[in-house]
Design a protein around this motif. Structure first.
Motif, mmCIF file in Angstrom:
data_model
loop_
_atom_site.group_PDB
_atom_site.id
_atom_site.type_symbol
_atom_site.label_atom_id
_atom_site.label_comp_id
_atom_site.label_asym_id
_atom_site.label_seq_id
_atom_site.Cartn_x
_atom_site.Cartn_y
_atom_site.Cartn_z
ATOM 1 N N MET A 1 0.617 -1.752 -0.096
ATOM 2 C CA MET A 1 -0.174 -0.043 0.146
ATOM 3 C C MET A 1 1.131 1.071 -0.082
ATOM 4 O O MET A 1 1.679 1.292 0.440
ATOM 5 C CB MET A 1 -0.646 0.616 0.974
ATOM 6 N N ILE A 2 0.907 2.181 -0.640
ATOM 7 C CA ILE A 2 1.428 3.547 -0.779
ATOM 8 C C ILE A 2 1.123 4.467 0.375
ATOM 9 O O ILE A 2 -0.353 4.508 0.929
ATOM 10 C CB ILE A 2 0.579 4.334 -2.469
ATOM 11 N N THR A 3 2.206 5.258 0.699
ATOM 12 C CA THR A 3 1.821 5.687 1.740
ATOM 13 C C THR A 3 2.548 6.875 2.028
ATOM 14 O O THR A 3 2.869 7.629 0.630
ATOM 15 C CB THR A 3 3.002 5.257 3.197
ATOM 16 N N ILE A 4 1.893 7.732 2.669
ATOM 17 C CA ILE A 4 2.545 10.246 2.157
ATOM 18 C C ILE A 4 4.279 9.376 2.618
ATOM 19 O O ILE A 4 4.312 10.483 1.844
ATOM 20 C CB ILE A 4 2.327 9.941 3.626
ATOM 21 N N TYR A 5 4.622 8.845 3.124
ATOM 22 C CA TYR A 5 6.192 8.387 2.682
ATOM 23 C C TYR A 5 6.760 8.095 1.844
ATOM 24 O O TYR A 5 8.189 8.920 1.620
ATOM 25 C CB TYR A 5 7.098 6.761 4.315
ATOM 26 N N ASP A 6 5.995 7.520 1.128
ATOM 27 C CA ASP A 6 6.550 7.088 -0.630
ATOM 28 C C ASP A 6 6.124 8.211 -1.456
ATOM 29 O O ASP A 6 7.307 8.628 -1.654
ATOM 30 C CB ASP A 6 5.703 5.733 -0.294
ATOM 31 N N ILE A 7 5.250 8.947 -0.600
ATOM 32 C CA ILE A 7 5.469 10.383 -2.178
ATOM 33 C C ILE A 7 6.161 10.610 -1.431
ATOM 34 O O ILE A 7 7.152 11.417 -2.325
ATOM 35 C CB ILE A 7 3.655 10.651 -1.535
ATOM 36 N N ALA A 8 6.274 11.316 -0.438
ATOM 37 C CA ALA A 8 7.679 12.340 0.426
ATOM 38 C C ALA A 8 8.961 11.548 -0.279
ATOM 39 O O ALA A 8 9.875 12.577 -0.920
ATOM 40 C CB ALA A 8 7.819 12.511 2.136
ATOM 41 N N LYS A 9 9.036 11.039 -0.182
ATOM 42 C CA LYS A 9 10.342 10.024 -0.929
ATOM 43 C C LYS A 9 11.039 10.626 -2.184
ATOM 44 O O LYS A 9 11.861 11.002 -2.830
ATOM 45 C CB LYS A 9 10.680 8.977 -0.893
ATOM 46 N N LYS A 10 10.054 9.771 -2.605
ATOM 47 C CA LYS A 10 10.223 10.410 -4.444
ATOM 48 C C LYS A 10 9.857 12.152 -4.984
ATOM 49 O O LYS A 10 10.535 12.589 -5.801
ATOM 50 C CB LYS A 10 8.248 10.003 -5.831
ATOM 51 N N ALA A 11 8.849 12.769 -4.282
ATOM 52 C CA ALA A 11 8.738 13.793 -4.336
ATOM 53 C C ALA A 11 9.998 15.189 -3.481
ATOM 54 O O ALA A 11 9.451 15.854 -4.047
ATOM 55 C CB ALA A 11 7.837 14.712 -3.413
ATOM 56 N N ASN A 12 10.454 14.386 -3.291
ATOM 57 C CA ASN A 12 11.561 14.753 -2.251
ATOM 58 C C ASN A 12 11.392 16.113 -0.936
ATOM 59 O O ASN A 12 11.744 17.213 -1.285
ATOM 60 C CB ASN A 12 12.790 15.093 -3.716
ATOM 61 N N VAL A 13 10.170 16.025 -0.853
ATOM 62 C CA VAL A 13 9.636 16.918 0.828
ATOM 63 C C VAL A 13 9.770 15.434 1.785
ATOM 64 O O VAL A 13 9.754 14.701 1.826
ATOM 65 C CB VAL A 13 8.619 17.179 -0.144
ATOM 66 N N SER A 14 9.287 16.134 2.983
ATOM 67 C CA SER A 14 9.037 15.703 4.189
ATOM 68 C C SER A 14 7.213 15.330 4.313
ATOM 69 O O SER A 14 6.667 15.387 3.403
ATOM 70 C CB SER A 14 9.152 16.481 5.192
ATOM 71 N N ALA A 15 7.790 14.355 5.027
ATOM 72 C CA ALA A 15 5.971 13.856 5.406
ATOM 73 C C ALA A 15 5.231 14.731 5.369
ATOM 74 O O ALA A 15 4.102 14.265 5.159
ATOM 75 C CB ALA A 15 6.320 12.481 6.649
ATOM 76 N N MET A 16 5.115 15.611 6.650
ATOM 77 C CA MET A 16 4.777 16.488 6.678
ATOM 78 C C MET A 16 4.565 17.528 5.725
ATOM 79 O O MET A 16 3.261 17.531 6.376
ATOM 80 C CB MET A 16 5.380 17.839 7.975
ATOM 81 N N THR A 17 5.255 17.624 5.038
ATOM 82 C CA THR A 17 4.802 18.171 3.529
ATOM 83 C C THR A 17 3.839 17.449 3.034
ATOM 84 O O THR A 17 2.562 18.520 2.144
ATOM 85 C CB THR A 17 5.956 19.011 2.568
ATOM 86 N N VAL A 18 3.695 16.669 2.433
ATOM 87 C CA VAL A 18 2.794 15.869 1.931
ATOM 88 C C VAL A 18 1.006 15.769 2.850
ATOM 89 O O VAL A 18 0.197 15.783 1.961
ATOM 90 C CB VAL A 18 2.951 13.944 2.300
ATOM 91 N N SER A 19 1.331 15.366 4.098
ATOM 92 C CA SER A 19 0.640 15.945 4.813
ATOM 93 C C SER A 19 -0.180 17.131 4.781
ATOM 94 O O SER A 19 -1.451 17.013 5.092
ATOM 95 C CB SER A 19 0.564 15.450 5.999
ATOM 96 N N ARG A 20 0.719 18.364 4.352
ATOM 97 C CA ARG A 20 0.282 19.514 4.928
ATOM 98 C C ARG A 20 -0.952 19.656 3.205
ATOM 99 O O ARG A 20 -1.658 20.569 3.337
ATOM 100 C CB ARG A 20 1.090 20.408 4.679
#
Length: 337
Positions: free
Chosen positions: A1-20
């Motif tokens: 399952m894709i998580t916000i941490y996967d998104i953060a890693k590929k987008a080169n941002v923090s997990a907090m940024t993805v959450s925002r």
């Protein structure tokens, strides 16, 4: 399952940024927001709605509880509510009570357990008081549609039932009818009481005595009491016209008249409250007091969202929507009534 941490890693941002980005909170540059959303689309990421609701303190879901989904009026109300809810990013959960208090109570239990952000509530009748009180106890905002419930103060979207009924009966009187029957809903429904008042007011203005024999009460939902029609037709002076208090009753009345070999309007004229939806487009036959059903739902959602944002401090509001008299071919003029 894709998580916000996967998104953060590929987008080169923090997990907090993805959450925002997901929750539309905090200050983030437009370039970063676009990059994160692009990665979410590439990875087919679907946010966890439960986690999101905990962050926002909202479920982004509303509930619409109506009394009869087969009634074209409520079908159109539902369309107006859903369209408007989607414009504001909300999903709509539907319930249909079938004018039944027990079924309505079960839906209220589900609403409370789901913890939707607010409810559009078309009550079955005065007996809905306990159900609405339950929503108040759980601090779930609601707007009441179509029918008032004594003992409950809330935002309301109503139609002018009394005035619409008066105008329908006045139309029959102007065409020479003097024996006008009223086939009405249950007396514990506010619209039924108001439409009966409008009926009585029109007769009084025309100096025509009110006759209890010409008034019958059955369920708004379906015309199944054939005995009511037989009693009307069996009177020493039967009615020349029938005012059906809603469209479902009107269709049932016309069907029952035809089963008895009577034609509308040649033998009996018929008018009703609320239009027939697409049926009126295909066969514009029935004279009606048409309510703006779509606006009931659309305005109801707007009021509900304002209530959700402002809380109980916002003053209670009532919107009264007028009906439009649609004159068609279900009434025959009488030369001598």
């Amino acid at each position: 399952m894709i998580t916000i941490y996967d998104i953060a890693k590929k987008a080169n941002v923090s997990a907090m940024t993805v959450s925002r980005v997901i929750n539309n909170t905090g200050k983030i540059s437009e370039a970063t927001r676009k990059r994160v959303k692009q990665v979410m689309e590439e990875l087919h990421y679907v946010p966890n709605s439960t986690a999101r609701s905990l962050v926002l303190q909202k479920t982004m879901m509303l509930s619409l509880l109506i009394t009869d989904i087969t009634n074209p009026f409520f079908t159109t109300v539902a369309r107006g509510a859903e369209d408007t809810a989607r414009k504001f990013g909300y999903k709509m959960l539907f319930g249909n009570s079938d004018e039944d208090y027990t079924k309505e109570s079960e839906y209220v239990d589900s609403i409370v357990s789901t913890r939707v952000d607010g409810v559009l509530f078309a009550p079955a009748g005065d007996g809905s008081l306990d159900h609405l009180t339950r929503l108040q106890k759980h601090r779930i905002p609601f707007v009441i549609l179509d029918r008032e419930v004594p003992g409950i103060e809330s935002d309301l979207v109503l139609g002018d039932s009394k005035e619409g009924a008066r105008r329908l009966v006045e139309h029959l009187l102007q065409l020479g009818h003097r024996r006008i029957a009223l086939v009405n809903g249950s007396p514990d429904v506010s619209t039924a009481r108001l439409r009966q008042q409008g009926y009585a007011d029109a007769l009084k203005l025309a100096d025509i005595p009110y006759d209890d024999e010409l008034v019958v009460h059955i369920s708004y939902r379906d015309f199944r009491d054939d005995g009511a029609l037989d009693r009307l037709l069996g009177l020493e002076r039967p009615p020349t016209a029938i005012f059906a208090a809603n469209n479902v009753l009107a269709v049932g009345m016309i069907r029952a008249l035809r089963e008895r070999g009577l034609r509308v309007p040649d033998d009996v004229s018929v008018v009703c409250f609320d239009d027939l939806g697409l049926a009126s487009v295909l066969d514009p036959f029935l004279t009606v007091a048409a309510q703006p059903a779509y606006q009931f739902g659309a305005l109801g959602v707007q009021m509900l969202l304002e209530r959700i944002e402002a809380g109980p401090e916002l003053q209670r509001r009532t919107i009264m929507l007028p009906s439009e008299l649609m004159l068609r071919s279900s009434v025959r003029p009488l030369a001598d009534a």
